[in-house]
Design an enzyme around this catalytic site. Sequence first.
Site, PDB file in Angstrom:
ATOM      1  N   LYS A  67      -1.645  42.903  81.107  1.00 20.86           N
ATOM      2  CA  LYS A  67      -1.142  41.599  81.549  1.00 20.86           C
ATOM      3  C   LYS A  67       0.364  41.486  81.374  1.00 20.86           C
ATOM      4  O   LYS A  67       1.041  40.844  82.177  1.00 20.86           O
ATOM      5  CB  LYS A  67      -1.856  40.478  80.801  1.00 20.86           C
ATOM      6  CG  LYS A  67      -3.300  40.296  81.222  1.00 20.86           C
ATOM      7  CD  LYS A  67      -3.927  39.052  80.611  1.00 20.86           C
ATOM      8  CE  LYS A  67      -5.331  38.845  81.127  1.00 20.86           C
ATOM      9  NZ  LYS A  67      -5.953  37.620  80.575  1.00 20.86           N
ATOM     10  N   LYS A 122     -13.562  39.004  89.846  1.00 22.78           N
ATOM     11  CA  LYS A 122     -12.986  37.707  90.202  1.00 22.78           C
ATOM     12  C   LYS A 122     -11.511  37.837  90.556  1.00 22.78           C
ATOM     13  O   LYS A 122     -10.965  37.007  91.287  1.00 22.78           O
ATOM     14  CB  LYS A 122     -13.136  36.721  89.032  1.00 22.78           C
ATOM     15  CG  LYS A 122     -14.552  36.303  88.748  1.00 22.78           C
ATOM     16  CD  LYS A 122     -14.628  35.332  87.581  1.00 22.78           C
ATOM     17  CE  LYS A 122     -14.391  36.021  86.265  1.00 22.78           C
ATOM     18  NZ  LYS A 122     -14.659  35.150  85.104  1.00 22.78           N
ATOM     19  N   LYS A 135     -16.796  47.774  90.475  1.00 21.87           N
ATOM     20  CA  LYS A 135     -17.484  46.557  90.091  1.00 21.87           C
ATOM     21  C   LYS A 135     -16.869  45.346  90.797  1.00 21.87           C
ATOM     22  O   LYS A 135     -15.651  45.284  90.997  1.00 21.87           O
ATOM     23  CB  LYS A 135     -17.379  46.383  88.565  1.00 21.87           C
ATOM     24  CG  LYS A 135     -18.117  45.190  88.008  1.00 21.87           C
ATOM     25  CD  LYS A 135     -17.951  45.141  86.499  1.00 21.87           C
ATOM     26  CE  LYS A 135     -18.608  43.906  85.908  1.00 21.87           C
ATOM     27  NZ  LYS A 135     -18.418  43.837  84.439  1.00 21.87           N
TER      28      LYS A 135
END
Length: 339
Positions: free
Chosen positions: A120, A205, A202
Amino acid sequence: MPEEIKEKTKKRVLSLIQPTAVPHIGNYIGAMRNWAGMADDFDCVFGVADLHALTIRQDPATLRRQSMEAYAMLLALGLMRGGNVVFCQSHVAGHCQLAWILNCYTQFGEASRMTQFKEKSASHADNVNVGLFAYPTLQAADILIYQAHYVPVGADQKQHLELARNVAERFNGVYGPTFVVPEPYISKLGSKIASLQEPSKKMSKSDPNPRASIAITDAPDVIIKKCRGAVTDSDAVIRYAEGKDGVNNLMTIYAACTGKAFEEIEHEFEGKGYGDFKLAVGEAVIAELRPFREEYARLLADKAYLKQAAQDGAEAAARIANRTVEKAYRKVGLWDFRR
């Protein structure tokens, strides 16, 4: 405590969702739709982790709306039944109080090894703040403050749960039994759902491709369009087999929504093309999500009920959290004028 009461005491499970991304059908099938039934076996605490969203600069009005919507999603799943606690993280001050204590019992080296911080901070290089670095410690406080025995975690959160376990064991080693040391909760229900556009990966979101996932709030026509655009192969045969990742993924979704076995699905679509199959998958997803979507819409239209439910949830959560905070404060030597 009498032995018969001890035997009836349920272990506690904690699960929080962030309000900044709408869960997808994989989250729903793999975990969310099973949460309501967990109250039969566990003492459950569910919440919206809105404080964690602040590590990235948010638009205030948008965050408030998303937090309310995320809370409504939890209620729409039927989680208020069975005595579950459903709350919003920022409504319980104890999370921040305990997080500071745990910061003082977390080693810098432990926190700096967190993979998510590295990822991040690289993607938000203009805002590498202390909150982003201390995010796992707040997450540890979220877990330990409710004395959770189990926490459902994905692969990306295993490292954070391990940190929570290490901090709990360190604190307990210094001051005696204070926190339950949490274990990962692995559900036997649900299936792993892959991306509709890259079925070797996978479903996520955070995928920048909006066609790669089906959000649980997507309109029926959007769901049909995404399923029709799902990547398959040139084989044109509906069967579950190695090398057919796209078809296997759609069969997994269809099986999870209809309860049919793969053999039944292969027989149902024998001699039919991918067009018919993709449409059926879309319709099955729509049918599966319909009760949730209807309840979610009803709740969003009743703001007064949502506010009252959030207040009740915060009070119930605080009753548990405050006991843990008071215990931790006492153990480390903070002065309580009430005593």
